[in-house]
Design a protein around this motif. Structure first.
Motif, PDB file in Angstrom:
ATOM      1  N   CYS A 400       0.843  -1.206   0.000  1.00 54.13           N
ATOM      2  CA  CYS A 400       0.000   0.000   0.000  1.00 54.13           C
ATOM      3  C   CYS A 400       0.871   1.246   0.000  1.00 54.13           C
ATOM      4  O   CYS A 400       0.957   1.968   1.015  1.00 54.13           O
ATOM      5  CB  CYS A 400      -0.919   0.000   1.220  1.00 54.13           C
ATOM      6  N   SER A 401       1.527   1.526  -1.106  1.00 50.46           N
ATOM      7  CA  SER A 401       2.361   2.728  -1.166  1.00 50.46           C
ATOM      8  C   SER A 401       2.686   3.061  -2.611  1.00 50.46           C
ATOM      9  O   SER A 401       2.526   2.233  -3.512  1.00 50.46           O
ATOM     10  CB  SER A 401       3.659   2.531  -0.369  1.00 50.46           C
ATOM     11  N   TYR A 418      -6.221   0.377  -1.067  1.00 51.61           N
ATOM     12  CA  TYR A 418      -5.382  -0.063   0.044  1.00 51.61           C
ATOM     13  C   TYR A 418      -6.214  -0.762   1.118  1.00 51.61           C
ATOM     14  O   TYR A 418      -5.794  -1.788   1.677  1.00 51.61           O
ATOM     15  CB  TYR A 418      -4.653   1.122   0.661  1.00 51.61           C
ATOM     16  N   LYS A 421      -6.905  -4.161   0.029  1.00 56.16           N
ATOM     17  CA  LYS A 421      -5.699  -4.994   0.129  1.00 56.16           C
ATOM     18  C   LYS A 421      -5.450  -5.427   1.568  1.00 56.16           C
ATOM     19  O   LYS A 421      -5.112  -6.595   1.844  1.00 56.16           O
ATOM     20  CB  LYS A 421      -4.483  -4.218  -0.395  1.00 56.16           C
ATOM     21  N   ALA A 468      -5.889   6.985   2.200  1.00 52.75           N
ATOM     22  CA  ALA A 468      -4.455   7.024   1.900  1.00 52.75           C
ATOM     23  C   ALA A 468      -3.895   8.347   2.411  1.00 52.75           C
ATOM     24  O   ALA A 468      -4.635   9.291   2.705  1.00 52.75           O
ATOM     25  CB  ALA A 468      -4.229   6.877   0.403  1.00 52.75           C
ATOM     26  N   SER A 495      -3.812   4.602   5.279  1.00 51.68           N
ATOM     27  CA  SER A 495      -3.663   3.216   4.812  1.00 51.68           C
ATOM     28  C   SER A 495      -2.379   3.047   4.014  1.00 51.68           C
ATOM     29  O   SER A 495      -2.132   1.988   3.434  1.00 51.68           O
ATOM     30  CB  SER A 495      -4.869   2.808   3.962  1.00 51.68           C
ATOM     31  N   SER A 496      -1.533   4.098   3.972  1.00 50.40           N
ATOM     32  CA  SER A 496      -0.318   4.096   3.144  1.00 50.40           C
ATOM     33  C   SER A 496       0.901   3.659   3.939  1.00 50.40           C
ATOM     34  O   SER A 496       1.275   4.301   4.937  1.00 50.40           O
ATOM     35  CB  SER A 496      -0.058   5.496   2.580  1.00 50.40           C
TER      36      SER A 496
END
Length: 543
Positions: A400-401, A418, A421, A468, A495-496
Motif C-alpha cells: 500500500c504505497s 489499500y 488490500k 491514503a 492506509s499508506s
C-alpha cells in the motif's frame, strides 16, 4: 400518465396497379409503371400512403402480411432538476439536493406537470429493414388539446410482418420551408426513439416516450438594477424533418447575449456562460440533455454555483444526496464559506473534501455502489472512528504505497484500494480485520467495520474506508471548508505504508505537529502511540 394510440385502419389494397397513384417516401425504391414488379413491393391504398420497401424473391406480397404500425405516446418526461439522486447515464439527475428544488416543466415556470399542448406536432422517421434492405418512411401526428388525443399518422406507415423497425420521433416548433424547420427562439425540442422492433401480425403498438434534447436554465435574481453584461450559449437553429437515414440531427450555433434577464431559457448541451453587472460569473460545462439548472444571480459578486455541482464543504447525507455547504469562489480567486446549514429532515453523515476522481487514485469503484470505474467526489466522516489503535503487523509488506510518498503525499490517493488490500491480507493470513490483534489490522477495522456500525454508508457509495496519506493531506489542506470537524490535536493513521520503510512504517497525519512541514510523519505499524494526542482512524468514502 396518459397514453394515446396512433392507429391507422388496415386496408386490403396492398398491391398497386395502374388505377392507383403510387407515392413512395424519400430514399425508397421508385415504382415504375410496368405490368410486372420484380424488384420491389409497394404498399398503397385509396387515400393512403403506403411504405415502399424492398422485395423478397416473390413478385408481390399478399395483403395478409402487411401490418399498419401504431404508436403509444406517453406524456413527455420532465426536465431533471440537478438536485436529487445520482447517475452517469443520459438524463439522470446529479444527486444534489437543496432549497432551490422546484418543479421543472416544458411550460416555462408554470409549476404544472409536463403535458402536451393543443396543436403540438411530432415528426416520425421509421427505418424498416427486410432482409438486408432498409427503407425510410416519414410521417406526422398532431395533438388535440380538447379531446386529449393524437391524430392518425399522416401519411400512415406500415411494414411487413417480420421486418425490423427503428423509429425516431421529434417534437419542435418553428417555420417550415420544404423539409427544413427553422426553430423558434427559445423553443423546446424533444426526442423519442425505439430500436429493433420486430413487426408481428398483428403489429404490437410501439411506445414512444419523449424527453428534451436541451438544458433548461432558470435565471433569477436580476432585480434592482442587476443586468446581464454578457452571455454565451449554444442555441438550436434548424432541423431536417425528413432525415436521409432516419435519425434527426439538430443544427446549432453559438449565440451571444442570449440571456436578457430573469426567465427560463432552453439551450443545447455544452457550455453556458453568464456574467451580470454585480460581477457574478457563471460557467456551466458538460451539461447534459434534459437537465435543469437554477441560477441565482443576486447578491454579492462571485462565481455562481449552479445546482447540481459538487463543491468542497458540501453536506453529504445518509440517502446519498448532498447539498450546498456554503463554498463561494470570488472573482479575485479567493473563496469564502457562507453560513449555510444542512437541510432540515435529512441526516448529514459527512462533508465533501475533494471533487472529481483524483488522477492519483488507482482504485476501481465499479464493484461498489458507485457502479463505475471512477467516483465523483470524496467525503470525510463527521468524526473519527473511535478508539486509538495500532495500525497492524510489523514486517509484512501489504503493498500500500507509491514511490516517495512521504515527501510527496499528494500523489498517494488509493485509500479504497489499500483498504481492500489490507482486508484481503488480514483474511488470508489471519482471522480477518480485528480491533486488537496486530494481524487484525485495527486501524482498518475501525474505519471500515466499526464506523459502518455507527453510521451506515449510503448504498450508492463506496462504503467507508481508511484514507491514503494523500487523502488525509487533502483533508488537512481543506480543513477551513470542512465546518470545523477537524480537531487541533491528534494523529490519524493512513492506509499508506511509508515507501521508505514499507515493512515497518506507516504514514500518518499529525494535525498538532510543528512546524507544518512535519504534519506528515512516519510511525511504526505496531505501536499504539497512546500519548496525549493519540493515534486514531478517520473513515472516508467516495461517491
Amino acid at each position: 400518465m396518459k397514453k394515446h394510440i396512433l392507429h391507422i385502419p388496415y386496408s386490403k389494397r396492398s398491391v398497386c396497379n395502374g388505377a392507383h397513384g403510387i407515392h413512395c417516401v424519400r430514399n425508397t425504391f421508385r415504382a415504375r409503371n410496368t405490368s410486372h414488379i420484380h424488384s420491389l413491393f409497394i404498399w398503397c391504398g385509396i387515400g393512403l400512403l403506403w411504405l415502399c420497401t424492398a422485395c423478397t424473391e416473390q413478385d408481390e406480397f399478399s395483403a395478409a402480411i402487411l401490418q399498419p404500425l401504431t404508436f403509444i405516446i406517453d406524456e413527455p418526461l420532465p426536465f431533471q432538476e440537478m438536485t436529487a439522486g445520482s447517475g452517469n447515464t443520459a438524463a439522470q439527475p446529479s444527486g444534489r439536493d437543496d432549497s432551490h428544488a422546484r418543479p421543472h416543466t416544458r411550460i416555462a415556470d408554470s409549476g404544472k406537470a409536463v403535458s402536451w399542448e393543443n396543436n403540438d406536432k411530432i415528426y416520425l422517421a421509421a427505418a424498416i429493414t427486410v432482409s438486408t434492405s432498409t427503407t425510410y418512411a416519414y410521417s406526422t401526428a398532431t395533438y388535440n388539446g380538447s379531446t386529449k388525443k393524437w391524430s392518425a399518422l399522416t401519411p400512415p406507415i406500415s411494414a411487413p410482418a417480420g421486418a425490423n423497425v427503428n423509429v425516431e420521433a421529434i417534437y419542435a416548433k418553428g417555420t417550415l420551408s420544404g423539409n427544413t424547420m427553422t426553430l423558434a427562439d427559445n423553443s423546446i425540442i424533444m426526442k423519442a426513439s425505439t430500436k429493433n422492433i420486430k413487426v408481428t401480425a398483428p403489429a404490437e403498438p410501439i411506445n414512444l416516450t419523449f424527453l428534451s434534447t436541451q438544458v433548461r436554465v432558470e435565471v433569477a435574481g436580476m432585480d434592482n438594477g442587476i443586468t446581464p453584461t454578457s452571455s454565451l450559449a449554444n442555441i438550436p437553429q434548424s432541423i431536417d424533418i425528413q432525415p436521409a437515414k432516419g435519425s434527426f440531427s439538430i443544427t446549432t450555433a453559438s449565440k451571444t447575449n442570449f440571456i436578457s434577464g430573469n426567465g427560463v431559457y432552453y439551450v443545447f448541451p455544452g457550455g453556458i456562460n453568464l456574467e451580470t453587472s454585480n460581477h457574478k460569473v457563471i460557467a456551466l460545462t458538460n451539461t447534459r440533455v434534459n437537465s435543469s439548472y437554477f441560477l441565482d444571480m443576486s447578491g454579492r459578486g462571485g462565481h455562481v454555483r449552479p445546482d447540481g455541482d459538487i463543491h468542497v464543504g458540501d453536506y453529504y447525507y445518509s440517502d446519498g444526496t448532498w447539498s450546498d455547504g456554503g463554498y463561494r469562489l470570488l472573482t479575485d480567486g479567493t473563496f469564502l464559506q457562507e453560513n449555510v446549514p444542512p437541510l432540515a429532515g435529512k441526516t448529514c453523515i459527512g462533508i465533501v473534501f475533494a471533487v472529481g476522481h483524483s488522477d492519483y487514485d488507482t482504485s476501481n469503484y465499479r464493484n461498489t455502489g458507485i457502479r463505475q470505474d471512477k467516483c465523483q467526489a470524496y467525503v470525510i466522516a463527521l468524526k473519527d472512528a473511535g478508539a486509538e489503535c495500532r495500525w497492524g503487523v510489523p514486517g509484512p509488506v501489504v503493498g500500500c504505497s507509491v514511490s516517495n510518498n512521504g515527501s510527496y503525499p499528494e500523489k498517494d490517493w488509493s485509500g479504497y484500494l489499500y483498504t481492500k488490500k489490507i482486508d484481503d491480507y488480514a483474511t488470508a493470513n489471519g482471522s480477518g480485520l480485528d480491533p486488537e490483534n496486530f494481524d487484525g489490522y485495527p486501524a482498518t477495522y475501525y474505519a471500515k467495520i466499526a464506523y459502518e456500525t455507527q453510521v451506515a454508508a449510503p448504498a450508492t457509495s463506496s462504503g467507508w474506508f481508511l484514507p491514503a496519506i494523500g487523502q488525509l493531506y487533502e483533508i488537512w489542506q481543506q480543513k477551513d471548508l470542512l465546518h470545523n470537524i477537524i480537531p487541533d490535536h491528534r494523529r490519524y493513521w493512513s492506509s499508506s505504508e511509508d515507501s521508505a520503510n514499507t515493512s515497518l512504517s506507516v504514514l500518518v497525519l499529525d494535525v498538532a505537529a510543528t512546524p507544518v512541514s512535519q504534519r506528515i510523519s512516519s510511525l511504526n505499524k505496531h505501536d499504539r502511540y497512546s500519548d496525549p494526542n493519540g493515534t486514531y482512524s478517520w473513515a472516508i468514502l467516495a461517491f
